[in-house]
Structure formats: structure tokens, C-alpha cells
Design a protein around this motif. Structure first.
Motif, mmCIF file in Angstrom:
data_model
loop_
_atom_site.group_PDB
_atom_site.id
_atom_site.type_symbol
_atom_site.label_atom_id
_atom_site.label_comp_id
_atom_site.label_asym_id
_atom_site.label_seq_id
_atom_site.Cartn_x
_atom_site.Cartn_y
_atom_site.Cartn_z
ATOM 1 N N ASN A 88 0.804 -1.221 0.000
ATOM 2 C CA ASN A 88 0.000 0.000 0.000
ATOM 3 C C ASN A 88 0.838 1.271 0.000
ATOM 4 O OD1 ASN A 88 -2.305 -1.524 0.070
ATOM 5 N ND2 ASN A 88 -2.833 -1.070 2.194
ATOM 6 N N TYR A 89 2.150 1.112 0.062
ATOM 7 C CA TYR A 89 3.029 2.260 0.227
ATOM 8 C C TYR A 89 3.996 2.412 -0.940
ATOM 9 C CZ TYR A 89 1.634 2.853 5.093
ATOM 10 O OH TYR A 89 0.934 3.097 6.239
ATOM 11 N N ALA A 90 4.232 3.675 -1.300
ATOM 12 C CA ALA A 90 5.393 3.982 -2.115
ATOM 13 C C ALA A 90 6.625 3.879 -1.222
ATOM 14 C CB ALA A 90 5.276 5.384 -2.696
ATOM 15 N N MET A 91 7.748 3.537 -1.805
ATOM 16 C CA MET A 91 8.985 3.400 -1.049
ATOM 17 C C MET A 91 10.054 4.300 -1.654
ATOM 18 S SD MET A 91 8.194 1.277 1.307
ATOM 19 C CE MET A 91 9.839 1.029 2.005
ATOM 20 N N PHE B 169 16.560 13.438 -1.497
ATOM 21 C CA PHE B 169 15.911 12.361 -2.242
ATOM 22 C C PHE B 169 16.921 11.661 -3.141
ATOM 23 C CE2 PHE B 169 12.666 10.168 -4.521
ATOM 24 C CZ PHE B 169 13.038 10.193 -5.859
ATOM 25 N N VAL B 170 16.864 10.333 -3.156
ATOM 26 C CA VAL B 170 17.724 9.538 -4.029
ATOM 27 C C VAL B 170 16.886 8.825 -5.090
ATOM 28 C CG1 VAL B 170 19.337 7.617 -4.159
ATOM 29 C CG2 VAL B 170 19.444 9.208 -2.225
ATOM 30 N N ALA B 171 15.894 8.053 -4.647
ATOM 31 C CA ALA B 171 15.069 7.280 -5.580
ATOM 32 C C ALA B 171 13.756 6.899 -4.900
ATOM 33 C CB ALA B 171 15.802 6.023 -6.034
ATOM 34 N N ALA B 172 12.734 6.664 -5.707
ATOM 35 C CA ALA B 172 11.443 6.238 -5.177
ATOM 36 C C ALA B 172 10.771 5.299 -6.163
ATOM 37 C CB ALA B 172 10.547 7.436 -4.888
ATOM 38 N N ILE B 173 9.814 4.526 -5.631
ATOM 39 C CA ILE B 173 9.102 3.556 -6.462
ATOM 40 C C ILE B 173 7.667 3.468 -5.987
ATOM 41 C CG2 ILE B 173 9.846 1.631 -4.981
ATOM 42 C CD1 ILE B 173 10.081 -0.059 -7.592
ATOM 43 N N GLY B 174 6.730 3.430 -6.925
ATOM 44 C CA GLY B 174 5.333 3.300 -6.573
ATOM 45 C C GLY B 174 4.996 1.904 -6.095
ATOM 46 N N TRP B 175 3.765 1.741 -5.623
ATOM 47 C CA TRP B 175 3.384 0.495 -4.981
ATOM 48 C C TRP B 175 3.534 -0.729 -5.884
ATOM 49 C CZ3 TRP B 175 -0.471 -2.732 -6.731
ATOM 50 C CH2 TRP B 175 -1.277 -2.208 -7.746
ATOM 51 N N SER B 176 3.303 -0.559 -7.179
ATOM 52 C CA SER B 176 3.346 -1.706 -8.090
ATOM 53 C C SER B 176 4.738 -1.984 -8.626
ATOM 54 C CB SER B 176 2.406 -1.464 -9.261
ATOM 55 O OG SER B 176 2.916 -0.432 -10.094
ATOM 56 N N GLY B 177 5.632 -1.021 -8.464
ATOM 57 C CA GLY B 177 6.957 -1.170 -9.048
ATOM 58 C C GLY B 177 7.049 -0.649 -10.469
ATOM 59 N N GLU B 178 5.913 -0.255 -11.017
ATOM 60 C CA GLU B 178 5.895 0.184 -12.413
ATOM 61 C C GLU B 178 6.535 1.560 -12.592
ATOM 62 O OE1 GLU B 178 1.982 0.324 -14.039
ATOM 63 O OE2 GLU B 178 2.643 1.029 -15.999
ATOM 64 N N HIS B 179 6.359 2.412 -11.611
ATOM 65 C CA HIS B 179 6.847 3.792 -11.721
ATOM 66 C C HIS B 179 8.018 4.015 -10.775
ATOM 67 C CE1 HIS B 179 3.435 4.785 -14.211
ATOM 68 N NE2 HIS B 179 2.639 4.196 -13.328
ATOM 69 N N TYR C 76 18.825 6.038 3.967
ATOM 70 C CA TYR C 76 17.616 5.723 4.707
ATOM 71 C C TYR C 76 16.525 5.221 3.772
ATOM 72 C CZ TYR C 76 19.758 8.536 8.393
ATOM 73 O OH TYR C 76 20.606 9.044 9.337
ATOM 74 N N CYS C 77 15.864 4.204 4.204
ATOM 75 C CA CYS C 77 14.691 3.677 3.526
ATOM 76 C C CYS C 77 13.455 4.330 4.143
ATOM 77 C CB CYS C 77 14.667 2.161 3.735
ATOM 78 S SG CYS C 77 13.172 1.326 3.248
ATOM 79 N N ALA C 78 12.457 4.641 3.315
ATOM 80 C CA ALA C 78 11.258 5.302 3.824
ATOM 81 C C ALA C 78 10.030 4.800 3.088
ATOM 82 C CB ALA C 78 11.381 6.811 3.657
ATOM 83 N N ALA C 79 8.915 4.780 3.800
ATOM 84 C CA ALA C 79 7.634 4.364 3.230
ATOM 85 C C ALA C 79 6.646 5.521 3.327
ATOM 86 C CB ALA C 79 7.095 3.149 3.961
ATOM 87 N N GLY C 80 5.878 5.713 2.270
ATOM 88 C CA GLY C 80 4.901 6.802 2.319
ATOM 89 C C GLY C 80 4.177 6.947 1.011
ATOM 90 N N GLY C 81 4.112 8.166 0.515
ATOM 91 C CA GLY C 81 3.358 8.430 -0.697
ATOM 92 C C GLY C 81 1.888 8.614 -0.387
ATOM 93 N N ASN C 82 1.084 8.651 -1.406
ATOM 94 C CA ASN C 82 -0.360 8.831 -1.296
ATOM 95 C C ASN C 82 -1.023 7.611 -1.916
ATOM 96 O OD1 ASN C 82 -2.977 9.674 -1.128
ATOM 97 N ND2 ASN C 82 -2.681 11.582 -2.252
ATOM 98 N N VAL D 130 3.828 7.856 -5.639
ATOM 99 C CA VAL D 130 4.807 8.896 -5.324
ATOM 100 C C VAL D 130 4.270 10.217 -5.867
ATOM 101 C CG1 VAL D 130 7.179 9.678 -5.619
ATOM 102 C CG2 VAL D 130 6.677 7.219 -5.484
ATOM 103 N N VAL D 131 3.872 11.114 -4.959
ATOM 104 C CA VAL D 131 3.310 12.387 -5.392
ATOM 105 C C VAL D 131 4.315 13.528 -5.262
ATOM 106 C CG1 VAL D 131 0.939 11.719 -4.978
ATOM 107 C CG2 VAL D 131 2.255 12.736 -3.127
ATOM 108 N N THR D 132 5.340 13.324 -4.449
ATOM 109 C CA THR D 132 6.370 14.323 -4.265
ATOM 110 C C THR D 132 7.625 13.622 -3.790
ATOM 111 O OG1 THR D 132 7.081 16.248 -2.993
ATOM 112 C CG2 THR D 132 5.529 14.775 -1.936
ATOM 113 N N LYS D 133 8.767 14.224 -4.076
ATOM 114 C CA LYS D 133 10.032 13.653 -3.638
ATOM 115 C C LYS D 133 10.474 14.233 -2.299
ATOM 116 C CE LYS D 133 11.379 13.108 -8.471
ATOM 117 N NZ LYS D 133 12.298 13.550 -9.550
ATOM 118 N N GLU D 134 9.636 15.030 -1.688
ATOM 119 C CA GLU D 134 9.964 15.613 -0.393
ATOM 120 C C GLU D 134 9.907 14.558 0.706
ATOM 121 O OE1 GLU D 134 11.011 18.727 0.184
ATOM 122 O OE2 GLU D 134 10.983 19.004 -1.992
ATOM 123 N N SER D 135 10.849 14.632 1.628
ATOM 124 C CA SER D 135 10.902 13.639 2.702
ATOM 125 C C SER D 135 9.661 13.696 3.585
ATOM 126 C CB SER D 135 12.163 13.842 3.543
ATOM 127 O OG SER D 135 12.180 15.128 4.129
#
Length: 126
Positions: free
Chosen positions: A31-34, A47-57, A95-101, A105-110
Motif C-alpha cells: 500500500n506504500y510507495a517506497m 531524495f535519491v530514488a522512489a518507487i510506486g506500490w506496483s513497481g511500475e513507476h 535511509y529507507c522510507a515508506a509513504g506516498g499517497n 509517489v506524489v512528491t520527492k519531499e521527505s
């Protein structure tokens, strides 16, 4: 309880590779972007990198584009960061982080990432 545990950091030389792993538990991972962040001058976390819940984005900082690859395995509740052609300026605690909407991934802000790990040290010598 919620846990994000990073591993895979270390001391390497310029041009080497590392694979960071973030193993998670205690929340519904799919349920989370990482994302991955690291410290930067004048910023708490960059910010270094992010990935949406499905891995597609996937999304990358310009400084790592073409060298780093983020991926996830929802069956294992784990996110990865493959780092190739490392440079001294990549040195830092990652650091690894979980979040998003809703996993997007709606923003790269921590501030958009609410769950954080303790970090793993990456040191790249010249």
C-alpha cells in the motif's frame, strides 16, 4: 510494530557497486510507495530514488540517474537499491522510507514519507 531495516552498506572504492536492502514489517507494504534518501549539505535528507506500490513507476535524483536502480518485491515486503559506478559524493547514510499517497509517489519531499528506517552507511573512497 513497524520496522524498516536497511542493510548492504559498506566501504567501497570509486566505480564499485553495492546493493542496499530494506526489509520491512508491521505495515501493509504493497500500500506504500517506497524511497531512499541520504543526507546532503544544507538538507536533512536528500531524495535519491522512489518507487510506486506496483513497481511500475520509478523516480531518481538527477545525480544518480543511470547509475542507481530501485526495485521492490511485494511478496517479500522488501525494497532494493542497486548502486553502480559509485562516486565519493555518494557517501552517506542511506535511509529507507515508506509513504506516498495510496502507494503513489506524489512528491520527492521527505515529508511525504512517514515511516523511516535507521539507515545504513555507504562510504566510497577515491
Amino acid at each position: 510494530q513497524v520496522q524498516l531495516v536497511e542493510s548492504g552498506g559498506g566501504l567501497v572504492q570509486t566505480g564499485d557497486s553495492l546493493r542496499l536492502v530494506c526489509a520491512t514489517s508491521g505495515f501493509t507494504f504493497s500500500n506504500y510507495a517506497m524511497a531512499w534518501f541520504r543526507p546532503a549539505p544544507g538538507k536533512e535528507r536528500e531524495f535519491v530514488a522512489a518507487i510506486g506500490w506496483s513497481g511500475e513507476h520509478t523516480y531518481y535524483a538527477d545525480s544518480v540517474k543511470g547509475r542507481f536502480t530501485i526495485s521492490r518485491d511485494n511478496a517479500k515486503n522488501t525494497v532494493y537499491l542497486q548502486m553502480d559506478n559509485l562516486k565519493p559524493e555518494d557517501t552517506g547514510v542511506y535511509y529507507c522510507a515508506a509513504g506516498g499517497n495510496n502507494g503513489v509517489v506524489v512528491t520527492k519531499e521527505s515529508s511525504n514519507f512517514k515511516l523511516w528506517g535507521q539507515g545504513t552507511q555507504v562510504t566510497v573512497s577515491s
